[in-house]
Design a protein around this motif. Sequence first.
Motif, short mmCIF file in Angstrom:
data_model
loop_
_atom_site.label_atom_id
_atom_site.label_comp_id
_atom_site.label_asym_id
_atom_site.label_seq_id
_atom_site.Cartn_x
_atom_site.Cartn_y
_atom_site.Cartn_z
N PRO A 167 52.50 25.70 -50.71
CA PRO A 167 53.63 25.58 -51.62
C PRO A 167 54.19 26.97 -51.95
CG PRO A 167 51.60 25.40 -52.84
CD PRO A 167 51.21 25.47 -51.38
N PRO A 168 55.46 27.07 -52.34
CA PRO A 168 55.98 28.36 -52.80
C PRO A 168 55.15 28.87 -53.98
CG PRO A 168 57.77 26.81 -52.42
CD PRO A 168 56.50 26.03 -52.30
N LEU A 169 54.90 30.15 -54.03
CA LEU A 169 54.06 30.72 -55.09
C LEU A 169 54.64 30.48 -56.47
CD1 LEU A 169 52.95 34.10 -53.44
CD2 LEU A 169 51.76 31.90 -53.48
N MET A 170 55.96 30.38 -56.59
CA MET A 170 56.58 30.17 -57.89
C MET A 170 56.25 28.80 -58.48
SD MET A 170 60.59 29.55 -56.86
CE MET A 170 60.69 31.14 -56.08
N TRP A 181 46.06 22.90 -52.69
CA TRP A 181 46.39 23.66 -53.89
C TRP A 181 46.28 22.72 -55.09
CZ3 TRP A 181 48.26 28.89 -53.65
CH2 TRP A 181 48.28 29.40 -52.33
N LEU A 182 45.66 23.21 -56.17
CA LEU A 182 45.34 22.38 -57.31
C LEU A 182 46.19 22.73 -58.53
CD1 LEU A 182 41.44 22.54 -56.96
CD2 LEU A 182 43.03 20.87 -55.94
N GLY A 189 60.17 25.82 -60.77
CA GLY A 189 60.14 26.78 -59.67
C GLY A 189 61.01 26.39 -58.50
N GLY A 190 61.69 25.23 -58.61
CA GLY A 190 62.58 24.80 -57.54
C GLY A 190 62.22 23.43 -57.01
N SER A 191 63.10 22.88 -56.21
CA SER A 191 62.91 21.52 -55.71
C SER A 191 61.69 21.40 -54.79
CB SER A 191 64.16 21.06 -54.95
OG SER A 191 64.43 21.92 -53.86
N ASP A 192 61.30 22.48 -54.12
CA ASP A 192 60.15 22.42 -53.23
C ASP A 192 58.85 22.11 -53.97
OD1 ASP A 192 61.79 22.96 -51.13
OD2 ASP A 192 61.08 25.00 -50.76
N CYS A 193 58.79 22.48 -55.25
CA CYS A 193 57.57 22.26 -56.03
C CYS A 193 57.26 20.77 -56.17
CB CYS A 193 57.70 22.91 -57.41
SG CYS A 193 57.88 24.72 -57.34
#
Length: 264
Positions: A167-170, A181-182, A189-193
């Motif tokens: 995932p993006p770090l943001m 990732w937990l 942080g954006g739509s990717d989250c």
Amino acid sequence: MAVSNSITAILNFVAMMCSFPIIAAGVWLASRADNECLLWLRWPLVFLGFAFLIVSAAGFVGAYWKKEGLLAVYLVAMFILIVVLLVILVLAFVVTRPAGGAGFKEYRLEGFSSWLRDHVTGVGSWGKIRACLAASQICPKLAHKFVSAPHFFAAHLSPIQSGCCKPPLMCGLQYSNPTTWLGESNMGGGSDCGLWSNDPSQLCYNCDSCKAGVLGNLREEWRKANIILIITLVLLIWVYLIACSAYRNAQTEQLFRRYKQGWV
């Protein structure tokens, strides 16, 4: 005329040798594992290199055995191929702008040309690319390669690995392993989250960062291939211009000899 033909034959032999770096660059791009999901970009340079090889061989035969008609066809065909190679280089430069960052990079679609972005990430194209990425071993290999978070965050991931496998770090998720990732995602942080999933068949394959990673991969590899192509193009243009001059001199010499013999 024999001298002009000899020069043209030698130049066409040089042009034949120039086709091999183009073929080599194409084979290198096609053999890269990160490009396995972009079939339409894997072989064009290979085909173009073989086209240069065939045309140069025709020019060599035409010059060596004094086939003026074949030489004329060669000059036209070589000009077309040089223009095609030049167009490919211009298009490649459009998508080879540098990206900043340290370690692995976060990729954004805004950093790429709209033409390439639309062509790769369009609905019809991305569905096939996404399915190919999910079926590939690009992301699963990361789980066996990195055993700790410090090791992972210090790694130089490929654009596809950075954009599609995590995932993006943001998003603020906590590292468990490269593809797991937990925690609760930061939706600000954006739509990717909201698209990230620990499901190995999902991960971030639907994310804009994954699409940008695919484009970033193209940018890095084409930048390397461009060095070979530029050198080859300059040499081919030089050979072509001299071959044109030799052919023109041969035609002038032939007309002069006919005039002396009273044919004109």
